[in-house]
Design an enzyme around this catalytic site. Structure first.
Site, PDB file in Angstrom:
ATOM      1  N   VAL A  28      65.204  43.193  53.420  1.00  7.08           N
ATOM      2  CA  VAL A  28      65.944  42.392  54.395  1.00  7.08           C
ATOM      3  C   VAL A  28      65.481  42.718  55.813  1.00  7.08           C
ATOM      4  CG1 VAL A  28      68.241  41.915  55.360  1.00  7.08           C
ATOM      5  CG2 VAL A  28      67.957  42.128  52.893  1.00  7.08           C
TER       6      VAL A  28
ATOM      7  N   THR B  31      72.983  50.047  50.538  1.00  8.20           N
ATOM      8  CA  THR B  31      74.364  50.437  50.195  1.00  8.20           C
ATOM      9  C   THR B  31      74.399  50.660  48.681  1.00  8.20           C
ATOM     10  OG1 THR B  31      74.907  48.083  50.088  1.00  8.20           O
ATOM     11  CG2 THR B  31      75.570  49.240  52.082  1.00  8.20           C
TER      12      THR B  31
ATOM     13  N   GLY C 106      67.314  31.588  31.034  1.00  8.36           N
ATOM     14  CA  GLY C 106      66.318  32.656  30.997  1.00  8.36           C
ATOM     15  C   GLY C 106      66.884  33.865  30.286  1.00  8.36           C
TER      16      GLY C 106
ATOM     17  N   CYS D 105      70.425  41.955  43.945  1.00  6.65           N
ATOM     18  CA  CYS D 105      71.612  41.336  44.561  1.00  6.65           C
ATOM     19  C   CYS D 105      72.681  40.884  43.570  1.00  6.65           C
ATOM     20  CB  CYS D 105      71.166  40.156  45.421  1.00  6.65           C
ATOM     21  SG  CYS D 105      69.931  40.628  46.642  1.00  6.65           S
TER      22      CYS D 105
HETATM   23  C1  UGA Z   1      69.786  36.110  45.839  1.00  9.62           C
HETATM   24  C2  UGA Z   1      70.338  34.836  46.496  1.00  9.62           C
HETATM   25  O1  UGA Z   1      69.748  33.687  45.877  1.00  9.62           O
HETATM   26  C3  UGA Z   1      70.052  34.825  48.002  1.00  9.62           C
HETATM   27  O2  UGA Z   1      70.642  33.689  48.598  1.00  9.62           O
HETATM   28  C4  UGA Z   1      70.659  36.110  48.605  1.00  9.62           C
HETATM   29  O3  UGA Z   1      70.453  36.184  49.984  1.00  9.62           O
HETATM   30  C5  UGA Z   1      70.026  37.308  47.932  1.00  9.62           C
HETATM   31  O4  UGA Z   1      70.312  37.255  46.521  1.00  9.62           O
HETATM   32  C6  UGA Z   1      70.652  38.543  48.561  1.00  9.62           C
HETATM   33  O5  UGA Z   1      71.850  38.758  48.347  1.00  9.62           O
HETATM   34  O6  UGA Z   1      70.004  39.210  49.352  1.00  9.62           O
HETATM   35  P1  UGA Z   1      67.408  36.945  44.979  1.00  9.62           P
HETATM   36  O7  UGA Z   1      68.127  38.133  44.467  1.00  9.62           O
HETATM   37  O8  UGA Z   1      66.150  37.133  45.738  1.00  9.62           O
HETATM   38  O9  UGA Z   1      68.370  36.084  45.940  1.00  9.62           O
HETATM   39  O10 UGA Z   1      67.039  36.055  43.719  1.00  9.62           O
HETATM   40  P2  UGA Z   1      67.460  34.628  43.125  1.00  9.62           P
HETATM   41  O11 UGA Z   1      66.393  33.657  43.375  1.00  9.62           O
HETATM   42  O12 UGA Z   1      68.824  34.246  43.537  1.00  9.62           O
HETATM   43  O13 UGA Z   1      67.457  34.966  41.554  1.00  9.62           O
HETATM   44  C7  UGA Z   1      68.349  35.940  41.025  1.00  9.62           C
HETATM   45  C8  UGA Z   1      68.188  36.023  39.512  1.00  9.62           C
HETATM   46  O14 UGA Z   1      68.628  34.830  38.868  1.00  9.62           O
HETATM   47  C9  UGA Z   1      66.736  36.221  39.048  1.00  9.62           C
HETATM   48  O15 UGA Z   1      66.710  37.141  37.981  1.00  9.62           O
HETATM   49  C10 UGA Z   1      66.313  34.829  38.585  1.00  9.62           C
HETATM   50  O16 UGA Z   1      65.290  34.821  37.646  1.00  9.62           O
HETATM   51  C11 UGA Z   1      67.615  34.321  37.995  1.00  9.62           C
HETATM   52  N1  UGA Z   1      67.708  32.870  37.950  1.00  9.62           N
HETATM   53  C12 UGA Z   1      67.710  32.138  39.092  1.00  9.62           C
HETATM   54  C13 UGA Z   1      67.812  32.233  36.711  1.00  9.62           C
HETATM   55  O17 UGA Z   1      67.803  32.889  35.645  1.00  9.62           O
HETATM   56  N2  UGA Z   1      67.949  30.876  36.688  1.00  9.62           N
HETATM   57  C14 UGA Z   1      67.947  30.115  37.807  1.00  9.62           C
HETATM   58  O18 UGA Z   1      68.079  28.876  37.694  1.00  9.62           O
HETATM   59  C15 UGA Z   1      67.829  30.770  39.047  1.00  9.62           C
END
Ligand code: UGA
Length: 457
Positions: free
Chosen positions: A25, A100, A262, A269
């Site tokens: 971040v 954190t 998936g 996060c």
């Molecule tokens: C997430 C949020 O999307 C961000 O908006 C937020 O700022 C961030 O956390 C954070 O709190 O800092 P991120 O953890 O980078 O972002 O990843 P995501 O793209 O949200 O994916 C999270 C998980 O869900 C991954 O394992 C991904 O593969 C999975 N996922 C995502 C699915 O299985 N299916 C989907 O359709 C989308």
């Protein structure tokens, strides 16, 4: 307090910004704010990291970030410094981007935040603003105010919504900017900070801002858990998740984003923030069954993927060699923190399998697994290929070659990323999350290496 929109941000005002913490971040925030024209100093306690950042070495895989860091260093408006007394003294705005860690009771350890705030307390200039940027538990704003104990310093909650892999684009083109503050001067300072970013600003009280972040991530996690539940049902009743997704997502009230099934959601996060929200809710005496169920469903999905892989190997993974494509928690990043791919691999190894994994970016360090240099060498003589991360280039791999390398022609694609037509055409049997039927080969399987190597298998 009622949320109200103040509309697009106001006039840009160049500020001296201190970013505390240079993780995923902090580094993105610092580089992007420098790109917007602010004078940014990023501080960290890790001297080695600071030294390499000064040399322009970005330690994470994040599209566009190395270029922004290089431009900021070259232009002189982005600096990296080791934390030391006085380093933030000239800053107008300080962004807290600190880790954190999760505690045993699912609460979050605020020690890094407390330490940093106490260290900066006496050096901040009157009128400076301290904003929490990385995700912090509900109530952190109050704690920061208490630790600062400086009525002449402003405090705000300004949660980030940066997805790893697209964090730079998310910062520069956000859907919305959330500002939680008790003092309008704090709102004005942040509005001016984001002056050139075109997005609606939502101003609210600090507690609501903190809750928005947790609720957003928990909602998205619940949405994925829902589609994973539906995917398991599809497998049992003979439906096809791709069609179901399309039909569901076509309703604009539902939307098609975050409906990809998936192996379960992971990363630094969603797992942490769902637990964090539940912890806050429990502390407040509130039961949140939907978030509880989303977490439970995610564990179920991971277990389902492991047991499906086991079934494909005839009921036991013991002694099997399993090729795995993907180790990071999603495509576009090398981050393996709380990666579903790692959890699945660990379970397979625990069952007695040997795992050979290829990931284009992540450095896998997992006992019982070896790393392959490319998708093909992962497959040599493997009894099963399991695809766990949705790297787009897995779609373009030469499936004829894969088929000739595998000992058995079975592929389990948990992300729906490989080219089904090419794979079945190459003689492979493809099993997918959310699809009842295995996609049978359309040509006879090519001889496997096991058949080609005399005495093998
Ligand atoms: C997430 C949020 O999307 C961000 O908006 C937020 O700022 C961030 O956390 C954070 O709190 O800092 P991120 O953890 O980078 O972002 O990843 P995501 O793209 O949200 O994916 C999270 C998980 O869900 C991954 O394992 C991904 O593969 C999975 N996922 C995502 C699915 O299985 N299916 C989907 O359709 C989308």
């Amino acid at each position: 307090m009622q949320l109200h929109h103040t509309g697009p941000p106001g006039r840009f005002e160049r500020q001296a910004v201190g970013v505390v913490g240079t993780g995923y971040v902090g580094l993105t925030v610092g580089a992007c704010l420098a790109h917007l024209g602010h004078r940014v100093v990023c501080v960290d306690v890790d001297r080695e990291k600071v030294d390499s950042l000064r040399a322009g070495i970005v330690p994470i895989v994040e599209e566009g970030l190395p270029e922004l860091v290089a431009a900021g260093l070259e232009g002189g408006h982005l600096r990296f410094e080791v934390s030391r007394p006085g380093i933030l003294a000239q800053c107008d705005t300080i962004m807290l981007c600190l880790p954190t860690p999760v505690l045993a009771d699912d609460g979050l350890d605020l020690a890094f935040v407390e330490h940093a705030v106490l260290a900066m307390r006496s050096e901040l200039k009157p009128g400076a603003l301290v904003a929490t940027k990385s995700t912090v538990p509900i109530g952190t704003f109050d704690a920061v105010e208490r630790w600062l104990d400086r009525p002449d310093v402003l405090v705000a909650s300004n949660p980030e919504f940066l997805r790893e892999g697209t964090a730079v684009a998310d910062f520069l083109h956000p859907d919305r900017v959330i500002i939680g503050a008790a003092d309008l001067r704090a709102v004005d300072r942040l509005v001016a900070l984001y002056g050139d970013v075109h997005a609606p600003v939502v101003t609210t009280d600090p507690t609501s801002a903190e809750l928005i972040k947790y609720a957003a991530n928990s909602f998205l996690a619940a949405k994925i858990s829902f589609i994973n539940d539906v995917a398991r049902l599809c497998e049992s009743v003979g439906a096809d998740i791709d069609s179901v997704r399309q039909g569901l997502g076509g309703d604009p009230r539902i939307g098609s984003a975050f409906l990809a099934p998936g192996p379960g959601w992971g990363g630094s996060c969603f797992p942490k923030d769902t637990r964090g929200l539940l912890h806050s809710a429990r502390s407040a005496g509130v039961y949140m069954p939907i978030v509880e169920a989303a977490v439970e469903s995610n564990g179920r999905q991971l277990g389902h993927v492991v047991s499906s892989a086991t079934q494909l190997l005839g009921g036991s993974v013991a002694g099997a060699c399993i090729a795995v494509w993907g180790a990071s928690f999603k495509a576009g990043t090398d981050d393996c923190r709380d990666s579903p791919a790692i959890t699945v691999m660990r379970e397979l190894i625990r069952g007695g399998a040997h795992v050979r994994c290829y990931d284009p970016q992540a450095n896998l360090d997992l006992a019982g697994a070896t790393c392959a240099d490319d998708p093909y060498s992962a497959c040599v003589d493997a009894d099963l290929l399991v695809v766990l991360t949705e790297w787009p280039h897995f779609h373009d791999v030469d499936m004829d070659r894969v088929s000739s390398l595998l000992a058995q022609p079975d592929v389990y694609d948990t992300r729906g990323v490989i080219d089904l037509h090419a794979a079945t055409g190459a003689g492979l049997s493809v099993h997918r999350v959310g699809s009842a039927s295995r996609h049978a080969p359309t040509t006879a399987a090519q001889p496997s290496t096991r058949e080609l190597i005399p005495g093998a298998g």
